[in-house]
Scaffold this active site. Structure first.
Site, mmCIF file in Angstrom:
data_model
loop_
_atom_site.group_PDB
_atom_site.id
_atom_site.type_symbol
_atom_site.label_atom_id
_atom_site.label_comp_id
_atom_site.label_asym_id
_atom_site.label_seq_id
_atom_site.Cartn_x
_atom_site.Cartn_y
_atom_site.Cartn_z
ATOM 1 N N HIS A 62 0.815 -1.214 0.000
ATOM 2 C CA HIS A 62 0.000 0.000 0.000
ATOM 3 C C HIS A 62 0.854 1.272 0.000
ATOM 4 C CE1 HIS A 62 -2.790 -2.810 2.428
ATOM 5 N NE2 HIS A 62 -3.024 -2.949 1.144
ATOM 6 N N LYS A 72 5.937 6.372 7.078
ATOM 7 C CA LYS A 72 5.456 5.496 8.153
ATOM 8 C C LYS A 72 6.628 5.050 9.017
ATOM 9 C CE LYS A 72 1.852 3.433 5.265
ATOM 10 N NZ LYS A 72 1.392 2.178 4.630
ATOM 11 N N TYR A 132 1.759 1.591 13.845
ATOM 12 C CA TYR A 132 2.597 2.469 13.044
ATOM 13 C C TYR A 132 2.125 3.913 13.044
ATOM 14 C CZ TYR A 132 -0.645 0.852 9.321
ATOM 15 O OH TYR A 132 -1.740 0.508 8.577
ATOM 16 N N ASP A 168 -6.135 -6.586 -2.039
ATOM 17 C CA ASP A 168 -4.691 -6.748 -2.189
ATOM 18 C C ASP A 168 -4.357 -7.794 -3.256
ATOM 19 O OD1 ASP A 168 -4.401 -4.856 -0.222
ATOM 20 O OD2 ASP A 168 -3.660 -6.239 1.302
#
Length: 182
Positions: A62, A72, A132, A168
């Site tokens: 992603h 991130k 995260y 996905d």
């Protein structure tokens, strides 16, 4: 904290520098000064937490397009995962290359994922939680993804996934017109 640059410029593994005694240990998981001294992002707007119930769950790859591209900082707070990053920065000498590392609750290692990278992970244990920090708000109109097994990139996963979302699984083959432009 101990910052180790990965083979992909701008991406880091971050390990805690523990100070311990008979009680256990103390360590910083984030320090604005230390991040800034490495030229890393220091302002985060979201903290995300995901739980994957089954070993062999694959999430990713992603990312968000500019101007909503995300940085991130990823850590496993329970269980274990194999974290993968893929360089999609236009003009980067490592464009199309990936890097992976094991992040576990025990090793407390973090992955710093710069803007312009796709990110995903594969769980190595049941009930794995990823935690995260993200420096940009989620923007569905800017969201993109690379299919985990897209032949253009030949990402090396630790095993075949047991669980993967339809979204996905069904990302299209890499096409710069869709994957890299809004």
């Amino acid at each position: 904290m101990i910052f180790t640059e990965t083979p992909l410029t701008g991406a880091y593994l971050i390990d805690l520098e523990k100070r311990g005694d008979e009680r256990g240990f103390f360590a910083r998981a984030f320090c604005e000064r230390e991040f800034a001294s490495h030229g890393l992002v220091t302002h985060f707007v979201q903290i995300n937490n995901s739980l994957s119930a089954r070993q062999g769950t694959l999430r990713g790859m992603h990312y968000q397009l500019t101007p909503k591209a995300e940085t991130k900082v990823v850590r496993s707070i329970r269980g274990a995962l194999y974290d993968i990053i893929l360089d999609l920065r236009d003009g980067s000498p490592t464009f199309g290359q990936s890097f992976g590392a094991e992040l576990t609750a025990e090793n407390r290692r973090m992955m710093y994922v710069p803007k312009g990278f796709a990110h995903g992970f594969f769980t190595l244990a049941d009930d794995t939680e990823a935690f995260y920090l993200v420096d940009e708000f989620y923007a569905p109109e800017s969201e993109r993804g690379i299919r985990w097994n897209d032949p253009r990139f030949a990402i090396r996963w630790p095993a075949q996934p047991n669980v993967i979302s339809d979204k996905d699984r069904n990302f299209p083959d890499f096409d710069p017109a869709w994957h890299l432009t809004a």
